[in-house]
Scaffold this active site. Sequence first.
Site, PDB file in Angstrom:
ATOM      1  N   GLU A  60      -9.740   5.962   2.992  1.00 31.46           N
ATOM      2  CA  GLU A  60     -10.576   4.885   3.507  1.00 31.46           C
ATOM      3  C   GLU A  60      -9.656   3.715   3.787  1.00 31.46           C
ATOM      4  OE1 GLU A  60      -9.968   5.199   0.338  1.00 31.46           O
ATOM      5  OE2 GLU A  60      -9.327   3.150  -0.039  1.00 31.46           O
ATOM      6  N   LYS A  67       0.808  -1.227   0.000  1.00 30.27           N
ATOM      7  CA  LYS A  67       0.000   0.000   0.000  1.00 30.27           C
ATOM      8  C   LYS A  67       0.840   1.274   0.000  1.00 30.27           C
ATOM      9  CE  LYS A  67      -4.250  -1.682   0.078  1.00 30.27           C
ATOM     10  NZ  LYS A  67      -5.151  -1.488  -1.091  1.00 30.27           N
ATOM     11  N   SER A  69       1.605  -9.663  -0.974  1.00 24.42           N
ATOM     12  CA  SER A  69       1.260  -8.239  -0.836  1.00 24.42           C
ATOM     13  C   SER A  69       1.399  -7.676   0.576  1.00 24.42           C
ATOM     14  CB  SER A  69      -0.152  -8.013  -1.356  1.00 24.42           C
ATOM     15  OG  SER A  69      -1.061  -8.858  -0.686  1.00 24.42           O
TER      16      SER A  69
END
Lengths: 261, 396
Positions: free
Chosen positions: B111, B89, B377
């Site tokens: 969010e 991210k 990830s």
Amino acid sequence: MENKLDQLFQKKQKNILNIYFTAGFPNLNDTGHIILELEKAGADLIEIGMPYSDPMADGPTIQESGQVALDNGMNLNLLFDQISTIKDKVNTPLICMGYLNQVMQFGEIKFIEKCKESGVDGLILPDLPLDVYESDYKNLLDENNIRICFLITPQTSDERIHEIDRLSSGFIYIVADAAITGNSKGISTKQIEYFERINKMNLKSKKLIGFGISDAQSFNTACQYANGAIIGSAFIRALKDDQQQVSENVSNFIGSILEKV
Amino acid sequence: MTYNINEKGYYGEFGGAFIPEMLYPNVDNLQKSYKEIMYQPDFQEEMKQLLKDYVGRPSPLYFAKRLSEKYKTQIYLKREDLNHTGSHKINNTIGQILLAKKLGKKRIIAETGAGQHGVATATVCALMGMECIVYMGSIDIERQAPNVSRMKMLGAKVIPATSGSQTLKDATNEAIRDWIQHPVETHYIIGSVVGPHPYPDMVARFQAVISEEMKAQLKEQTGNENPNAIIACVGGGSNAAGAFYHYLENEEVQFIAVEAAGHGIHSGESAATSVLGSKGIIHGSRTLLMQTEDGQIIEPYSLSAGLDYPGIGPMHANLIHAGRAEAVSVTDEEALEAAFVLTRMEGIIPALETAHAFAALEKMKFKTQDVVVINLSGRGDKDLATYKKHFETYGK
């Protein structure tokens, strides 16, 4: 048949009171009743909210009313039935407000035909892009004699306002403030400057101010700068009071807005 | 045929910007300026420096020997779990915070579902001295408590989203409403390849560093920059978009997008959008989403807070619709089991979201010599409370 919205604007240019409510709220079958009571109490224009699970532009009051309506079992087929039943008794223009996904899933053509059949005069679809409107919706709406209303905000550029004016066939919905629906802080000097800026643009479309209009005072102020104003969340709060007393709630609320006009 | 975005902001028939007028000026400004800003030499230089020295890139490409033996193929792991903050991210938040600065914005909103994007956003806001507000579903605040504490320690304000299913979809609705109410000073850092154009493309470009590195690393380690397949989990789809990006037009490379099936695809508690979804609009984008016949959005379910999104990024909707990517569904149980397999065989505890990608290995048939890259990830520290409940079942 003549479009009732066109007729309204022909006979009235000042102090137009547009009331928004959510279909299927507070009770599933209140829709027709609320429309008739609103007309009787003196609303000039009625905006029917099509309840949606994810209403991006709406504040907590309208969100909650939409959720109650959906839980009550509200859907578009039922809404068209409810309006069709009373359409011959109603002279007030009816506008449907909702989100594009609802229209897409119902089927664009079927949706617009149903609007026509049940006496709906106009649409507000806040997430319908102008280019998509022009390519996919404009002809369909024109053929069925249904008007489209677009929003403008304090951040909308002059160039875009002219474009929106060109494309609007109903009225321009002036969003009074950077806000979601349901805020009621009164009207500031800065907002008045914005309304005056719009007025100087000499737009062809009729203009109604909405968002943050909640009582007689804010309604009267807004009406000085446009052809009228829109009240939504404050009316929905009034409907919540005693849910069996729909007629009284409607007439009391509209009375409180109109007594000083 | 191209699988990239066209000049109007669409991937095939998916994408676009279906937004209320209140969002138009910001979104329009982004559409017109994002590419120009992000490819300026000084922007690129600052971003690359931060990705190297602050995030720790390039992330390693690791040949997983024991896992390869188990599944009888050549498995490589792209270690995004080793990035600062523990997931992919931060590749996007570094890019977007620099963009926000160029746009003169002072306040950042985001969010978050699993909290990884929230932490990555809070981190870059601390780094740049910017105000940070993160919207997170009430249910996710409960199930991802460690990340909530991290965000707070980093100085972010975490606001619970209490409407609807109280998860990622609702956090996104609340963030959009915040942006509507604060249009001038605020930039909205969306964490996935969702939302109105240009977000899906912008986020994909910031995540594309994953496949850019992958190419060079594969070339070095295997002699060929192309793997046979890339596997990634998909909620909105940002890690998958980054892992696929530089191979989009290279059809020799197979894409496997792994969705969360929750308790089972047809159990009524699932988030397998490509199977259960139909065309519609969610969060300003025309894509595939889970909805009723009446166009009401269905609340999804997955044990993992990062995958229970009722939509899918428009890039992936197009890839799956066109048959370029294969969608595979993995249940909660299969993902949990895969998390324990990876942990016990390679000593890597994956995020629950990422574990879904590993569970796909059980469902695929690869040849022994095939090179398969799994995008690892995120790491699983945040999910220990969930894993702990299943030690008895899977940990033996």
